[in-house]
Design an enzyme around this catalytic site. Structure first.
Site, PDB file in Angstrom:
ATOM      1  N   ASP A  87      16.907  -3.211   2.144  1.00  0.00           N
ATOM      2  CA  ASP A  87      16.281  -4.046   1.220  1.00  0.00           C
ATOM      3  C   ASP A  87      14.934  -3.961   1.662  1.00  0.00           C
ATOM      4  O   ASP A  87      14.336  -4.359   2.874  1.00  0.00           O
ATOM      5  CB  ASP A  87      16.889  -5.589   1.416  1.00  0.00           C
ATOM      6  CG  ASP A  87      16.145  -6.730   0.671  1.00  0.00           C
ATOM      7  OD1 ASP A  87      15.119  -6.373  -0.043  1.00  0.00           O
ATOM      8  OD2 ASP A  87      16.584  -7.856   0.600  1.00  0.00           O
ATOM      9  N   ASN A 114      10.707   6.393  -3.058  1.00  0.00           N
ATOM     10  CA  ASN A 114      10.758   6.029  -4.447  1.00  0.00           C
ATOM     11  C   ASN A 114      10.852   4.682  -4.929  1.00  0.00           C
ATOM     12  O   ASN A 114      10.257   4.385  -6.102  1.00  0.00           O
ATOM     13  CB  ASN A 114      11.827   7.160  -4.860  1.00  0.00           C
ATOM     14  CG  ASN A 114      12.213   6.770  -6.273  1.00  0.00           C
ATOM     15  OD1 ASN A 114      11.486   7.242  -7.371  1.00  0.00           O
ATOM     16  ND2 ASN A 114      13.393   5.954  -6.576  1.00  0.00           N
ATOM     17  N   SER A 170       3.616   6.527  -6.351  1.00  0.00           N
ATOM     18  CA  SER A 170       2.620   5.547  -6.483  1.00  0.00           C
ATOM     19  C   SER A 170       2.624   5.390  -8.208  1.00  0.00           C
ATOM     20  O   SER A 170       3.607   5.472  -8.745  1.00  0.00           O
ATOM     21  CB  SER A 170       1.094   6.227  -6.113  1.00  0.00           C
ATOM     22  OG  SER A 170       0.168   5.175  -6.634  1.00  0.00           O
ATOM     23  N   TYR A 210       0.642  -5.500  -9.120  1.00  0.00           N
ATOM     24  CA  TYR A 210       1.265  -4.365  -9.084  1.00  0.00           C
ATOM     25  C   TYR A 210       0.230  -2.932  -8.889  1.00  0.00           C
ATOM     26  O   TYR A 210       0.555  -2.079  -7.915  1.00  0.00           O
ATOM     27  CB  TYR A 210       2.147  -4.046 -10.345  1.00  0.00           C
ATOM     28  CG  TYR A 210       2.826  -2.688 -10.335  1.00  0.00           C
ATOM     29  CD1 TYR A 210       3.742  -2.354  -9.691  1.00  0.00           C
ATOM     30  CD2 TYR A 210       2.252  -1.894 -11.266  1.00  0.00           C
ATOM     31  CE1 TYR A 210       4.337  -0.968  -9.711  1.00  0.00           C
ATOM     32  CE2 TYR A 210       2.973  -0.600 -11.488  1.00  0.00           C
ATOM     33  CZ  TYR A 210       3.803  -0.541 -10.686  1.00  0.00           C
ATOM     34  OH  TYR A 210       4.400   1.092 -10.865  1.00  0.00           O
ATOM     35  N   LYS A 214       0.133  -0.041  -5.746  1.00  0.00           N
ATOM     36  CA  LYS A 214       0.363   1.303  -6.073  1.00  0.00           C
ATOM     37  C   LYS A 214      -0.951   1.891  -5.198  1.00  0.00           C
ATOM     38  O   LYS A 214      -0.941   3.066  -4.995  1.00  0.00           O
ATOM     39  CB  LYS A 214       0.329   1.649  -7.492  1.00  0.00           C
ATOM     40  CG  LYS A 214       1.773   1.059  -8.010  1.00  0.00           C
ATOM     41  CD  LYS A 214       2.879   2.075  -7.854  1.00  0.00           C
ATOM     42  CE  LYS A 214       3.716   1.387  -6.427  1.00  0.00           C
ATOM     43  NZ  LYS A 214       4.952   2.199  -6.145  1.00  0.00           N
TER      44      LYS A 214
END
Length: 330
Positions: A87, A114, A170, A210, A214
């Site tokens: 997790d 990933n 990314s 988000y 990235k």
């Protein structure tokens, strides 16, 4: 014009010069794929398993992992694939996973960082109270990677080319992050809904948070290579392509539908290509610190993604968070 040009270059890329068939024999290699039970991670696991690697997939759900493993065994025609409970939104879980892996294996040839979450509701936080997206996508992978450095170094020392690979997923979205880099106010909110932190988080919203995570993946990858490239640990970051997957499950229904019309044009099998290139291609051993774009091409991250001071600052911040956690759980 620069952003528009990058959009078309990365969303309508030329045919890949690297394919599944170009992946070399991976017999004797040990590989870990986070989020390997679904989407791009699952396709990555399928290909490396088929080419002879011993594969671990790290994810939260044993049921989903075991179902994926049975499917992958049939597709790849190989059996050497295993589940690791992981997790990434819980530092304690990450530490346990890394310790379990190192009890079973003495080396790790390729780590595919990933897994990730996207556009999660603002109220969702990690177990230790961090922004869910940054905490999972960046802090979680930082902690996992640094804990696994002993086995990554061991793999590099044993490898014919003297390297182990860390592949950090990314997104094109990092180009859309707030200018100026990571807004540290947004990373660990408090309980006061009117605080500066929560105001900043609300202003950015789930999508830009988000994109920020990235950007964090790119900066983390660059700094990881800066610190450990000398030990043979080759770290790259990449945009895998605009792929139809479960990643957009937190989007509103209309947004999922609108994006799905386009994203279905690029399946997860294609999304795995750039990761596979970074993790397995012989010439990719020289791509440490680089940013890759679809399909299996060297690209350029944003100006903020190239900022060495920002990368060093993030590295320091990540280390401080981990140190504080470990001191509180000694």
């Amino acid at each position: 014009m620069g952003l528009l040009r990058e959009y078309f270059s990365q969303h309508y890329p030329p045919a890949s010069k690297y394919t599944e068939d170009d992946v070399p024999d991976l017999t004797g290699k040990v590989v870990l794929v986070t989020g390997g039970n679904t989407g791009i991670g699952k396709e990555t696991a399928r290909v490396i398993l088929a080419h002879g690697a011993k594969v671990y997939i790290g994810c939260r759900s044993p049921e989903r992992a075991n179902a994926a493993i049975e499917e992958l065994k049939k597709l790849a025609g190989k059996e050497d694939i295993h589940f690791l409970q992981l997790d990434l939104a819980d530092l304690a879980s990450i530490k346990h996973t890394a310790e379990e892996f190192m009890r079973m294996e003495s080396k790790l040839d390729v780590l595919f960082n990933n897994a990730g979450v996207m556009a999660t509701p603002l109220e969702q936080l990690t177990k230790q109270g961090y922004d869910m997206q940054f905490g999972t996508n960046v802090l979680g992978h930082y902690y996992l990677t640094t804990l696994l450095l002993p086995v990554l170094r061991a793999a590099a020392s044993q490898s014919p080319d003297g390297t182990a690979r860390v592949v950090n997923t990314s997104s094109f979205g990092h180009l859309l992050a707030k200018k100026g880099g990571v807004d540290y106010k947004t990373l660990k909110p408090d309980d006061n809904s009117t605080s500066e932190s929560n105001k900043a988080r609300k202003k950015l919203g789930p999508d830009v948070l988000y994109y920020q995570s990235k950007l964090g993946n790119v900066l983390l990858s660059n700094e990881l290579h800066k610190h450990y490239g000398k030990d043979g640990v080759v770290s790259t970051s990449l945009h895998p392509g605009t792929i139809y997957s479960e990643l957009g499950r937190h989007w509103p229904a209309f947004q999922r539908h609108a994006m799905g019309v386009f994203m279905k044009m690029q399946p997860a099998t294609l999304g795995a290509i750039t990761q596979l290139y970074a993790g397995t291609a012989p010439d990719a051993k020289d791509l440490g610190g680089k940013y890759l774009i679809p399909w299996a091409r060297v690209g350029a991250p944003s100006a903020d993604g190239c900022n060495e001071e920002a990368a060093a600052k993030l590295w320091t911040w990540l280390g401080e968070q981990v140190k504080a956690f470990e001191e509180n759980h000694a």
